[in-house]
Design a protein around this motif. Structure first.
Motif, PDB file in Angstrom:
ATOM      1  N   ALA A  57       0.730  -1.193   0.289  1.00  0.00           N
ATOM      2  CA  ALA A  57      -0.074  -0.230   0.147  1.00  0.00           C
ATOM      3  C   ALA A  57       0.823   1.482  -0.138  1.00  0.00           C
ATOM      4  CB  ALA A  57      -1.533   0.347   1.037  1.00  0.00           C
ATOM      5  N   PHE A 102      -3.301   1.994   6.016  1.00  0.00           N
ATOM      6  CA  PHE A 102      -3.892   1.489   4.507  1.00  0.00           C
ATOM      7  C   PHE A 102      -3.628   0.195   3.948  1.00  0.00           C
ATOM      8  CE2 PHE A 102      -5.565   5.677   3.038  1.00  0.00           C
ATOM      9  CZ  PHE A 102      -6.365   5.193   3.666  1.00  0.00           C
ATOM     10  N   GLY A 134      -7.300  -2.660   0.364  1.00  0.00           N
ATOM     11  CA  GLY A 134      -7.952  -0.948   0.485  1.00  0.00           C
ATOM     12  C   GLY A 134      -7.600   0.461   0.167  1.00  0.00           C
ATOM     13  N   LEU A 135      -6.399   0.704  -0.783  1.00  0.00           N
ATOM     14  CA  LEU A 135      -5.783   1.893  -1.290  1.00  0.00           C
ATOM     15  C   LEU A 135      -5.842   1.740  -2.514  1.00  0.00           C
ATOM     16  CD1 LEU A 135      -4.435   4.318  -1.058  1.00  0.00           C
ATOM     17  CD2 LEU A 135      -2.372   3.308  -0.886  1.00  0.00           C
ATOM     18  N   PRO A 169      -5.313  10.196   0.082  1.00  0.00           N
ATOM     19  CA  PRO A 169      -6.094   9.605   1.512  1.00  0.00           C
ATOM     20  C   PRO A 169      -6.898  10.619   1.961  1.00  0.00           C
ATOM     21  CG  PRO A 169      -4.547   8.055   0.182  1.00  0.00           C
ATOM     22  CD  PRO A 169      -3.926   9.325  -0.653  1.00  0.00           C
ATOM     23  N   ILE A 224     -11.685  -0.878   2.535  1.00  0.00           N
ATOM     24  CA  ILE A 224     -11.327  -0.122   2.514  1.00  0.00           C
ATOM     25  C   ILE A 224     -10.700   0.049   3.706  1.00  0.00           C
ATOM     26  CG2 ILE A 224     -11.869   2.669   2.904  1.00  0.00           C
ATOM     27  CD1 ILE A 224     -13.413   2.020   0.235  1.00  0.00           C
ATOM     28  N   THR A 225     -11.371  -0.067   4.897  1.00  0.00           N
ATOM     29  CA  THR A 225     -10.947   0.219   6.536  1.00  0.00           C
ATOM     30  C   THR A 225     -10.266  -1.198   6.543  1.00  0.00           C
ATOM     31  OG1 THR A 225     -12.825  -0.459   7.033  1.00  0.00           O
ATOM     32  CG2 THR A 225     -12.822   1.397   7.252  1.00  0.00           C
TER      33      THR A 225
END
Length: 923
Positions: A196, A268, A272-273, A292, A754-755
């Motif tokens: 990420a 991230f 997610g990223l 972000p 994402i989280t």
């Protein structure tokens, strides 16, 4: 065979088949495998020859004339695993590890980077620039900062350099670094953060020059430049006609920029990223102009536009979003702060029984879907097959042909060009066309009467479930003959339905059909197992416990079965706005719930959700009218399974059920309290008077209404475990609520990605799997499991191979203790009755419903009947997908074969847990 092998020191030698055969033989000869005489066996020698042939075939299928020795060894592992030689593969891994340790002890490991000649990278202008190895090493070191010692920076550097060639484009270095990291995620979960961070570096070099800013070498310097990125990014978005100009005019951008926490970019996972990068960040002509933290700030600003102090509120909202304490739904993340801010997740409509109304409803579907809304359509009012059409004196073809049009509309009009259109059709179980409706998703039969892309759901009255239990008959009617059944529930429905049955017996109604209730129930469950549809949802609990009984009827749920709001053909289209609390972020270090933090987060999220109603773009007037009149919102949760890991609780345990009870009680209390507080500040919603709220009847109190409506057939706990002052809250609520509905648990498929937490209330599907979404395929391994295995000294390469071999399950791995096996049981290893027990405890506190998936490894008719009857008796309002186990893929690959971990269960019924676009609308 014209292939050479690159040794670890960078030199090349001719390929030698015998070296592979000797290595495999050594693994076979280990006494732990087949005994000391294994190598003398003719059958074993034949196996070794066959396995070596397969390795050679894989090598020859590759275009490269030079193959690294590590790649060859990976292929040997792959072939052994594919052949089911599990013990042999284990010994081969140990053999490789032993050799690596011996080389290291002897000082024979030589970095590839030290032996290769200078590499030059081609810049966008065509010029060549030597690879700056010191800068590369600094970048990799920062990417590994603060992570587990299992992350090997040197290996990443060497891998990246091996993948380059003189004259390679500069972007190739980004790809090489990301690839080197993500292919190691299965052996060390922290590599997902490394990948990420490399993607983040790539993103910075895309965004900053486009905003007229110089690129920064490290994340540490982003704190200085982020305020300017925010200002310039918003300006570019406004100039491009995408961002609302109010974001430049109504906020103190300097104060907002100072509030940005650059290091939150490091939270991230790669999945997610990458998801945000591909589908959420604002862009112009494909060039992104958001990073972000400016993305989260833009969303927060959009949600604070109507606040008295928008800057301070935006900072408050930003803190909740960027910390991952909670997350707004996908439409809100897409569109907050834009010129067309369609922020709502779900739309529920009722289709009237006339041609103009039907096609108006389909038009509404198209408009709502265009701007990223998920649809739930109630089709029950449409007359059944064989009904009279008075205007032509002809006979109706029923509801199915119109469903076909709705299905094709959902395909044609996708959600903002970023997701597939998604809709769910609901039909009540007494409808004349229910039998054909059950078959809409079948792959056989007349394709003109099939809907392969649209979801379907049964809207089941309690009376039908009673008839099933009694072994009684069930009568199907056309709504043209009994239109009021659609609007009745509870005892009123029973009385009207039985009266219509008497009319059918006397000949007053001719277009009907009578069948055994169990026969129809059997067909419902059979289709659910075979096609994944229609889902089973219960009409009476949704209505008898609805706070808005005075204002209308709940005719259906939504796309993901968690929303239960009133609809009225031609008058109201129900709208729901969603966000979810990340439970994993609200536990103390000892595993207890951090009540003060949870209360603050819930209060903030409720304010954000209430703002959505006023800021939302409504493409259909009926949706605006309903939302302004009732102001419903749906706050849910995600990361429930992660919380159980922190507490070391098996999902299949009484302790987990009690935890679900306590957690939902707290969320319910804080959410109701927050909405009542907003009513004191902003006023109660328009239709408040006459609601259950106005009578001081809270969700926990409405259980008694369901019990009365059923005549006592309910097995639902009504206790309180959190020790809260509910009596005082009841008195407060009587004075006003800002929102007619406040809670609903959505699937959270995308926002959980994402989280970086487990989605919604779901159990873990597999501890090692590949998640597929519109951004590609991603290897995902359960970090909680790996952490616990490391703590117990059990994590090694053999354990990785074991997880692959057993399809991401720990149950058959003999080294893992029994207490761990209980805590880390996967979805298909948990009796779904435990999921229902926990859901029942949550449901007593929730004014709407839950997206509840049920799992069954070995499904049968009696088991399915028992499971869904249990869900009904436990007072659930809805269920979602049935996931049943089918054939299992046997392909098992190694980390450097670049095919990732292809081992997955292949469910027979449709599976939406792996980021299914169908349920993203509620995410």
């Amino acid at each position: 065979m014209n292939v050479h092998v690159m040794k670890r020191d960078g030199s090349t030698v001719a390929f030698d088949r015998s070296r592979i055969e000797r290595a495999i033989l050594a693994a076979f000869m280990d006494p732990a495998v087949l005994g000391p005489d294994a190598g003398k066996s003719a059958s074993v020698r034949d196996k070794i020859k066959a396995y070596t042939d397969k390795v050679l075939a894989k090598i020859e299928s590759r275009p490269a004339a030079v193959v690294a020795v590590e790649d060859i060894q990976d292929l040997v592992e792959s072939v052994l695993m594919d052949a089911g030689e599990h013990k042999v593969a284990r010994e081969y891994i140990r053999f490789r590890d032993l050799q690596a340790e011996q080389r290291k002890a002897a000082g024979h490991d030589v970095s590839v980077s030290s032996t290769q000649s200078t590499i030059r990278l081609k810049k966008p202008d065509g010029s060549l620039e030597p690879l700056d190895r010191k800068a590369l090493q600094a970048l990799v070191a920062e990417a590994a900062e603060g992570l587990d010692e299992g992350v090997d920076s040197g290996t990443i550097v060497n891998d990246a350099i091996k993948a380059l060639f003189d004259g390679a484009p500069a972007s190739a270095l980004d790809d090489a670094l990301i690839l080197s990291s993500k292919q190691r995620i299965e052996q060390e979960p922290d590599y997902t953060y490394v990948a990420a961070r490399f993607l983040l570096d790539k993103l910075r070099r895309e965004v900053l020059p486009g905003l007229g800013l110089s690129n920064v070498d490290t994340q540490a310097n982003m704190g200085l430049i982020y305020p300017e990125v925010l200002r310039r990014g918003l300006k570019r978005g406004v100039d491009a006609g995408m961002i609302d100009p109010a974001l430049l005019d109504q906020f103190n951008l300097g104060k907002l920029g100072a509030a940005i926490d650059a290091y939150r970019d490091f939270q991230f996972t790669y999945l997610g990223l990458q998801t945000l990068y591909d589908r959420y960040f604002q862009h112009e002509d494909g060039e992104r102009y958001e990073l972000p933290q400016t993305f989260f700030m833009r969303v927060a600003m959009g949600l604070a536009l109507n606040e008295d102090d928008p800057t301070d509120r935006a900072i408050e909202f930003y803190q909740v979003l960027s910390s991952f304490d909670a997350m707004s739904s996908t439409p809100t993340l897409f569109n907050s702060g834009t010129v067309r801010s369609q922020l709502s997740s779900c739309y529920l409509t009722s289709v009237p029984d006339d041609l103009f109304g039907i096609y108006s409803a389909i038009r509404d579907n198209a408009m709502l879907s265009k701007f990223a809304g998920g649809l739930g359509n109630d089709w029950t009012p449409v007359r059944g097959i064989g009904s009279l059409i008075k205007g032509t004196n002809g006979k109706s073809q029923g509801v199915v042909p119109f469903l076909k049009v709705a299905n094709d509309t959902a395909v044609a009009v996708n959600q903002g060009g970023r997701r597939k259109g998604a809709a769910c059709a609901y039909l009540e179980t007494w409808h004349r066309d229910i039998e054909e409706f059950l078959e809409l998703r079948k792959n056989t039969g007349d394709d003109r009467r099939r809907c392969h892309d649209m979801n379907t759901a049964n809207w089941v009255p309690d009376l039908f479930m009673e008839r099933v239990a009694q072994g009684a008959e069930w009568t199907l009617f056309s709504p043209a003959d009994c239109p009021d059944l659609h609007d009745k529930f509870g005892q009123a429905f029973r009385q009207a339905y039985e009266a219509y049955e008497r009319d059918a017996d006397s000949g007053k109604i001719r277009n009907f059909k009578r069948i055994p209730a169990k026969q129809l129930w059997r067909k419902m469950l059979t289709m659910l197992f075979e096609t994944g549809h229609p889902w089973i949802t219960f009409k009476d609990p949704c209505n008898l416990r609805s706070p808005q009984q005075h204002a209308g009827v709940v005719h259906s749920s939504n796309l993901c079965t968690e929303i239960t709001l009133n609809t009225s053909p031609g008058d109201e289209i129900a709208v729901c706005n969603l966000a979810s609390i990340n439970i994993a972020n609200h536990l103390t270090e000892y595993g207890s719930i951090d009540r003060s933090k949870l209360a603050f987060t819930v209060k903030t999220v409720m304010r954000m959700l209430d703002n959505v109603i006023d800021l939302n773009y409504y493409s259909v007037d009926e949706a605006r009218q309903a939302n302004m009149r009732h102001r419903p919102v749906g706050m849910g949760l995600m990361g429930f399974q992660d919380a159980l890991y922190v507490k070391s609780l098996p999902y299949a345990s009484r302790e987990a059920v009690v935890f679900a009870d306590e957690l939902m009680e707290l969320i319910s209390y804080y959410a109701i309290e927050a909405s009542a507080g907003l009513a004191g500040e902003r006023g109660a919603y328009q239709s408040f008077q006459g609601s259950l709220w106005s009578q001081g009847v809270l969700p926990i109190d409405s259980i008694d209404l369901l019990r009365q409506g059923r005549g006592g057939m309910l097995d639902m706990d009504e206790g309180s475990v959190a020790g809260l002052d509910w009596d005082s809250l009841r008195e407060t609520v009587k004075t006003g609520m800002r929102n007619s509905n406040v809670m609903a648990i959505a699937p959270t498929a995308t926002i959980a990605n994402i989280t970086g937490v487990t989605q919604s209330i779901e159990p873990t599907y597999a501890h090692l799997q590949v998640k597929s979404n519109l951004s590609g395929e991603f290897t995902v391994i359960n970090p909680s499991l790996v952490h616990e295995l490391k703590r117990r000294g059990l994590w090694d390469k053999v354990m990785v191979q074991d997880l692959k071999y057993y399809d991401g399950s720990v149950q058959a791995i003999d080294r893992i203790p029994e207490d761990m096996k209980a805590v880390y049981a996967c979805a298909f290893e948990i009796d779904s009755k435990w999921l229902i027990e926990a859901a029942s405890r949550r449901q007593k506190w929730i004014d709407q419903a839950q997206s509840l998936n049920l799992y069954m490894a070995k499904a049968s008719g009696p088991k399915l009947a028992e499971l869904y009857e249990f869900a009904w008796k436990k007072g659930l309002k809805t269920t979602y997908y049935l996931r049943s186990m089918g054939a299992t893929s046997t392909e098992k690959s190694t980390i450097t074969d670049h095919r990732l971990n292809a081992v997955q269960q292949a469910p027979q019924a449709k599976v939406c847990s792996i980021d299914d676009p169908d349920c993203e609308s509620c995410s």
